[in-house]
Design a protein around this motif. Structure first.
Motif, short mmCIF file in Angstrom:
data_model
loop_
_atom_site.label_atom_id
_atom_site.label_comp_id
_atom_site.label_asym_id
_atom_site.label_seq_id
_atom_site.Cartn_x
_atom_site.Cartn_y
_atom_site.Cartn_z
N ILE A 1 0.85 -1.27 -0.09
CA ILE A 1 -0.27 0.09 -0.06
C ILE A 1 0.95 1.22 -0.08
O ILE A 1 1.73 1.67 0.73
CB ILE A 1 -0.97 0.12 1.49
CG1 ILE A 1 -1.97 -1.13 1.27
CG2 ILE A 1 -1.67 1.37 1.31
CD1 ILE A 1 -2.94 -1.15 2.56
N GLN A 2 0.95 2.22 -0.96
CA GLN A 2 1.42 3.33 -1.09
C GLN A 2 1.63 4.08 0.10
O GLN A 2 0.55 4.22 0.75
CB GLN A 2 1.02 4.18 -2.35
CG GLN A 2 1.91 5.27 -2.68
CD GLN A 2 3.40 4.89 -3.23
OE1 GLN A 2 3.10 4.15 -3.73
NE2 GLN A 2 4.26 5.65 -3.09
N ASP A 3 2.67 4.45 0.60
CA ASP A 3 2.68 5.08 1.74
C ASP A 3 2.28 4.56 3.01
O ASP A 3 2.16 5.31 4.06
CB ASP A 3 2.14 6.75 1.49
CG ASP A 3 2.69 7.66 0.51
OD1 ASP A 3 4.04 7.39 0.18
OD2 ASP A 3 1.71 8.18 -0.22
N ALA A 4 2.23 3.28 3.14
CA ALA A 4 1.75 2.70 4.45
C ALA A 4 2.47 1.39 4.84
O ALA A 4 2.65 1.11 5.68
CB ALA A 4 0.33 2.30 4.07
N THR A 5 3.04 0.97 3.52
CA THR A 5 3.79 -0.43 3.82
C THR A 5 5.39 -0.07 3.74
O THR A 5 5.74 0.60 2.97
CB THR A 5 3.54 -1.28 2.69
OG1 THR A 5 2.29 -1.60 2.57
CG2 THR A 5 4.02 -2.67 2.56
N LEU A 6 5.92 -0.78 4.72
CA LEU A 6 7.44 -0.52 4.90
C LEU A 6 7.89 -1.99 4.38
O LEU A 6 7.54 -2.94 4.90
CB LEU A 6 7.61 -0.30 6.50
CG LEU A 6 9.11 -0.55 6.69
CD1 LEU A 6 10.01 0.62 6.10
CD2 LEU A 6 9.50 -0.47 8.34
N ASN A 7 8.80 -1.58 3.45
CA ASN A 7 9.55 -2.90 2.94
C ASN A 7 10.91 -3.01 3.76
O ASN A 7 11.74 -2.09 3.78
CB ASN A 7 9.93 -2.85 1.47
CG ASN A 7 8.46 -2.93 0.51
OD1 ASN A 7 7.62 -3.72 0.71
ND2 ASN A 7 8.75 -2.31 -0.60
N ILE A 8 10.72 -4.35 4.63
CA ILE A 8 11.99 -4.46 5.43
C ILE A 8 13.24 -5.22 4.74
O ILE A 8 14.36 -4.57 4.56
CB ILE A 8 11.37 -5.14 6.67
CG1 ILE A 8 10.41 -4.39 7.37
CG2 ILE A 8 12.65 -5.31 7.69
CD1 ILE A 8 9.57 -5.16 8.17
N ASP A 9 12.78 -6.65 4.52
CA ASP A 9 14.08 -7.17 4.21
C ASP A 9 13.61 -8.50 3.43
O ASP A 9 12.56 -9.52 4.24
CB ASP A 9 15.23 -7.28 4.99
CG ASP A 9 16.47 -7.70 4.40
OD1 ASP A 9 17.03 -7.73 3.40
OD2 ASP A 9 17.36 -8.60 5.33
N ASP A 10 14.42 -9.12 2.44
CA ASP A 10 14.13 -10.46 2.14
C ASP A 10 12.62 -10.85 1.89
O ASP A 10 12.07 -11.93 2.25
CB ASP A 10 14.60 -11.47 3.07
CG ASP A 10 16.15 -11.35 3.09
OD1 ASP A 10 16.63 -10.85 2.12
OD2 ASP A 10 16.70 -11.73 4.29
N GLY A 11 11.75 -9.95 1.29
CA GLY A 11 10.59 -10.46 0.88
C GLY A 11 9.35 -10.07 2.17
O GLY A 11 8.34 -10.58 2.33
N ILE A 12 10.15 -9.62 3.24
CA ILE A 12 9.12 -9.28 4.42
C ILE A 12 8.78 -7.65 4.40
O ILE A 12 9.53 -6.81 4.29
CB ILE A 12 9.77 -9.75 5.64
CG1 ILE A 12 10.26 -11.19 5.37
CG2 ILE A 12 8.91 -9.67 6.79
CD1 ILE A 12 8.97 -12.14 5.36
#
Length: 219
Positions: free
Chosen positions: A124-135
């Motif tokens: 979700i734009q401006d709501a989802t934080l991409n952390i690492d390795d597909g999480i």
């Protein structure tokens, strides 16, 4: 459901970082994207035998989600009803992912707020934080609505609250043998055998749970 607090700037604060102590740290020395494993010396009942996925770690502090502590009597379909996302009569029509989704006690901070840790096939734009390795991490009600409709991520857990550390606090706890850490994998995060996650996380770094004592040092 938006995450707030000391770690609000998360991965944008790489400049000026100092390395974390111990093995398995990320290239910049911090543990975001890693699993934190409580040592037996951990005498805080909120974190005893906890396995925590680290969502953010920088010079500004750290934030993670406990992935092996179920929220007890709360289930995901019931929570959707409480939040007026679905009607009670619609619980039997939920997709399998929603019916089986785990609700965890994510930590002692903001326990009335929900944080969804999920695979990166949902954004979700401006709501989802991409952390690492597909999480990824999303903390808006929109992801709950998507999951209820069968349009959410393939893998997800909902955590009530999170674990947070002030600047330097986590590094200090690691130095004093409070925590070990290991590489993350989807099964450790999303696996249904919650009771086995602690032992499995330790085995990833070559340790059997019975080998550890309260005087154990770093592996």
């Amino acid at each position: 459901m938006s995450p707030e607090g000391k770690t609000g700037k998360t991965r944008k604060t790489a400049a000026g970082r100092s390395p974390a102590v111990g093995p398995h740290a990320t290239d910049d020395g911090y543990l975001d994207g890693q699993m934190l494993i409580a040592m037996p010396v951990m005498n805080d009942p909120r974190f005893e035998r906890s396995v925590i996925y680290m969502c953010a770690h920088s010079s500004e502090g750290a934030m993670g989600i406990i992935v092996n502590r179920p929220a007890g009597s709360i289930d995901f379909p019931g929570l959707l009803v409480q939040l007026d996302i679905i009607e009670k009569s619609d619980q039997i029509q939920l997709p399998e992912n929603a019916e089986m989704m785990k609700v965890m006690k994510g930590g002692p901070v903001d326990t009335g707020r929900g944080f969804v840790l999920h695979s990166s096939d949902f954004y979700i734009q401006d709501a989802t934080l991409n952390i690492d390795d597909g999480i990824s991490l999303t903390a808006t009600v929109d992801i709950l609505k998507a999951i209820a409709k069968g349009a959410g991520p393939k893998h997800a857990i909902l955590a009530l609250g999170y674990a947070g550390w002030a600047p330097g606090q986590l590094e200090n706890e690691i130095q004093h043998n409070g925590w070990l850490h290991c590489d993350a994998d989807p099964e450790l995060i999303f696996g249904t055998d919650v009771d086995e996650k602690y032992a499995r996380a330790l085995r990833k770094i070559g340790i059997e749970a019975g080998m550890l004592s309260n005087d154990a040092g770093h592996a």
